[in-house]
Design a protein around this motif. Structure first.
Motif, mmCIF file in Angstrom:
data_model
loop_
_atom_site.group_PDB
_atom_site.id
_atom_site.type_symbol
_atom_site.label_atom_id
_atom_site.label_comp_id
_atom_site.label_asym_id
_atom_site.label_seq_id
_atom_site.Cartn_x
_atom_site.Cartn_y
_atom_site.Cartn_z
ATOM 1 N N GLY A 1 0.677 -1.144 -0.082
ATOM 2 C CA GLY A 1 -0.008 0.075 -0.019
ATOM 3 C C GLY A 1 0.942 0.970 0.067
ATOM 4 O O GLY A 1 0.426 2.370 -0.127
ATOM 5 N N LEU A 2 2.307 1.115 -0.047
ATOM 6 C CA LEU A 2 2.985 2.390 0.054
ATOM 7 C C LEU A 2 3.269 2.779 -1.303
ATOM 8 O O LEU A 2 3.197 2.090 -2.378
ATOM 9 N N ALA A 3 3.487 4.014 -1.532
ATOM 10 C CA ALA A 3 3.683 4.863 -2.715
ATOM 11 C C ALA A 3 5.077 4.189 -3.538
ATOM 12 O O ALA A 3 6.007 4.086 -2.813
ATOM 13 N N ARG A 4 4.903 3.854 -4.674
ATOM 14 C CA ARG A 4 5.978 3.292 -5.173
ATOM 15 C C ARG A 4 6.263 4.155 -6.659
ATOM 16 O O ARG A 4 5.117 4.399 -7.535
ATOM 17 N N ARG A 5 7.453 4.823 -6.711
ATOM 18 C CA ARG A 5 7.630 5.521 -7.984
ATOM 19 C C ARG A 5 8.424 4.700 -8.914
ATOM 20 O O ARG A 5 9.690 4.265 -9.003
ATOM 21 N N THR A 6 7.813 4.747 -10.218
ATOM 22 C CA THR A 6 8.735 3.689 -11.263
ATOM 23 C C THR A 6 8.844 4.656 -12.810
ATOM 24 O O THR A 6 7.747 5.187 -13.111
ATOM 25 N N PRO A 7 10.091 5.130 -13.088
ATOM 26 C CA PRO A 7 10.047 5.764 -14.393
ATOM 27 C C PRO A 7 9.672 4.918 -15.556
ATOM 28 O O PRO A 7 10.204 3.573 -15.525
ATOM 29 N N LEU A 8 9.142 5.154 -16.473
ATOM 30 C CA LEU A 8 8.550 4.020 -17.629
ATOM 31 C C LEU A 8 8.478 4.822 -18.709
ATOM 32 O O LEU A 8 8.211 6.052 -18.932
ATOM 33 N N ALA A 9 8.800 4.247 -19.895
ATOM 34 C CA ALA A 9 8.502 4.712 -21.244
ATOM 35 C C ALA A 9 6.944 4.658 -21.497
ATOM 36 O O ALA A 9 6.299 3.681 -20.825
ATOM 37 N N CYS A 10 6.478 5.461 -22.203
ATOM 38 C CA CYS A 10 4.810 5.639 -22.618
ATOM 39 C C CYS A 10 4.789 5.872 -23.985
ATOM 40 O O CYS A 10 5.747 6.457 -24.581
ATOM 41 N N LEU A 11 3.326 5.659 -24.389
ATOM 42 C CA LEU A 11 3.171 6.257 -25.757
ATOM 43 C C LEU A 11 1.860 7.060 -25.260
ATOM 44 O O LEU A 11 0.706 6.672 -25.048
ATOM 45 N N PRO A 12 2.205 8.302 -25.472
ATOM 46 C CA PRO A 12 1.106 9.165 -25.339
ATOM 47 C C PRO A 12 0.392 9.265 -26.613
ATOM 48 O O PRO A 12 0.710 9.106 -27.639
ATOM 49 N N ARG A 13 -1.265 9.226 -26.272
ATOM 50 C CA ARG A 13 -2.168 9.196 -27.133
ATOM 51 C C ARG A 13 -2.690 10.593 -27.723
ATOM 52 O O ARG A 13 -2.939 11.359 -26.571
ATOM 53 N N ARG A 14 -3.309 10.562 -28.715
ATOM 54 C CA ARG A 14 -3.877 11.935 -29.140
ATOM 55 C C ARG A 14 -5.159 12.069 -28.249
ATOM 56 O O ARG A 14 -5.592 13.531 -27.925
ATOM 57 N N ASP A 15 -5.771 11.565 -27.559
ATOM 58 C CA ASP A 15 -6.769 11.506 -26.754
ATOM 59 C C ASP A 15 -6.832 12.207 -25.305
ATOM 60 O O ASP A 15 -7.548 12.244 -24.447
ATOM 61 N N GLY A 16 -5.159 12.153 -25.191
ATOM 62 C CA GLY A 16 -4.846 12.645 -23.670
ATOM 63 C C GLY A 16 -4.519 11.545 -22.787
ATOM 64 O O GLY A 16 -4.263 11.771 -21.709
ATOM 65 N N SER A 17 -4.677 10.367 -23.312
ATOM 66 C CA SER A 17 -4.368 9.151 -22.464
ATOM 67 C C SER A 17 -3.087 8.749 -22.705
ATOM 68 O O SER A 17 -2.115 9.278 -23.560
ATOM 69 N N TRP A 18 -2.145 7.609 -21.987
ATOM 70 C CA TRP A 18 -0.927 7.019 -22.276
ATOM 71 C C TRP A 18 -1.235 5.738 -22.180
ATOM 72 O O TRP A 18 -1.819 4.850 -21.527
ATOM 73 N N LEU A 19 -0.498 4.913 -23.010
ATOM 74 C CA LEU A 19 -0.280 3.593 -23.009
ATOM 75 C C LEU A 19 1.056 3.053 -22.295
ATOM 76 O O LEU A 19 1.982 3.837 -22.447
ATOM 77 N N LEU A 20 0.965 2.092 -21.257
ATOM 78 C CA LEU A 20 2.281 1.598 -20.691
ATOM 79 C C LEU A 20 2.243 0.037 -21.120
ATOM 80 O O LEU A 20 1.174 -0.714 -20.975
ATOM 81 N N VAL A 21 3.375 -0.336 -21.425
ATOM 82 C CA VAL A 21 3.706 -1.831 -21.898
ATOM 83 C C VAL A 21 4.581 -2.219 -20.808
ATOM 84 O O VAL A 21 5.635 -1.836 -20.161
ATOM 85 N N GLY A 22 4.128 -3.436 -20.042
ATOM 86 C CA GLY A 22 4.690 -4.072 -18.989
ATOM 87 C C GLY A 22 5.721 -5.115 -19.526
ATOM 88 O O GLY A 22 5.548 -6.304 -19.388
ATOM 89 N N SER A 23 6.752 -4.609 -20.381
ATOM 90 C CA SER A 23 7.792 -5.437 -21.001
ATOM 91 C C SER A 23 8.566 -6.258 -20.154
ATOM 92 O O SER A 23 8.999 -7.177 -20.267
ATOM 93 N N ASN A 24 8.903 -5.343 -19.070
ATOM 94 C CA ASN A 24 9.895 -5.844 -17.731
ATOM 95 C C ASN A 24 11.450 -6.056 -18.640
ATOM 96 O O ASN A 24 11.997 -6.991 -18.385
ATOM 97 N N PHE A 25 11.594 -5.416 -19.766
ATOM 98 C CA PHE A 25 12.848 -5.604 -20.564
ATOM 99 C C PHE A 25 12.922 -6.966 -21.121
ATOM 100 O O PHE A 25 13.937 -7.541 -21.342
ATOM 101 N N GLY A 26 11.890 -7.663 -21.336
ATOM 102 C CA GLY A 26 11.666 -9.004 -21.840
ATOM 103 C C GLY A 26 12.328 -9.932 -20.765
ATOM 104 O O GLY A 26 12.387 -11.323 -21.238
ATOM 105 N N ARG A 27 12.218 -9.653 -19.535
ATOM 106 C CA ARG A 27 12.131 -10.910 -18.562
ATOM 107 C C ARG A 27 10.970 -11.724 -18.505
ATOM 108 O O ARG A 27 9.987 -10.966 -18.532
ATOM 109 N N ALA A 28 11.182 -12.781 -17.484
ATOM 110 C CA ALA A 28 10.169 -13.853 -17.658
ATOM 111 C C ALA A 28 8.707 -13.321 -16.596
ATOM 112 O O ALA A 28 7.658 -13.497 -17.029
#
Length: 164
Positions: A61-88
């Motif tokens: 329940g604690l705040a966790r800060r994570t820098p992430l690549a994102c895909l900003p969308r024209r509608d003002g939303s963002w896509l985030l991909v949970g790739s984990n650098f291709g780890r299992a």
């Protein structure tokens, strides 16, 4: 058309060696620079658009800060991909968003309250296609893992719409 620097980074980031090293180096460097510049700079955003996600931990329940690549969308939303650098395993931030979808992002030096939604079906397929066009190494990441890489859409929570 991607320049030679971007092409090189794409090639390197698709390797297994990068997947072993990057999770330990990239987020730590991004967090430090983001903190030192009061949210104005993310090192990784020099290559890809990026944000800092603040979400409550799924278990703690604690705040966790994570820098992430994102895909900003024209509608003002963002896509985030949970790739984990291709780890299992899925990255921890995806479990945090599943447990606590209300979060906050630091986007271009501004804090924005958001709600995360895991994409499924046709909506995920369209988002995945956009992600592959944006960052082709995601395909190599997906080939290396047995799990389906999670894709989230972040939308501004009511009361924080652009122009509001």
């Amino acid at each position: 058309m991607a320049g030679p620097g971007v092409r090189l980074v794409r090639k390197v980031s698709a390797t297994r060696a990068f997947a072993r090293i990057a999770p330990h180096v990239v987020p730590a460097a991004d967090r430090a620079v983001h903190r030192l510049t009061r949210g104005r700079v993310l090192l990784s955003a020099r290559m890809l658009p990026g944000l800092v996600l603040t979400a409550r931990g799924a278990r703690s329940g604690l705040a966790r800060r994570t820098p992430l690549a994102c895909l900003p969308r024209r509608d003002g939303s963002w896509l985030l991909v949970g790739s984990n650098f291709g780890r299992a395993a899925h990255p921890a931030w995806t479990a945090n968003l599943l447990a606590h979808p209300d979060a906050e992002i630091s986007w271009r030096g501004r804090d924005v309250p958001v709600r995360a939604r895991l994409l499924t079906g046709d909506e995920r397929a369209r988002a995945w296609s956009a992600a592959l066009e944006f960052w082709p190494p995601y395909a190599a990441y997906q080939e290396r893992v047995d799990r389906e890489i999670r894709v989230f859409r972040l939308e501004r929570r009511d009361g924080d719409r652009p122009g509001a």
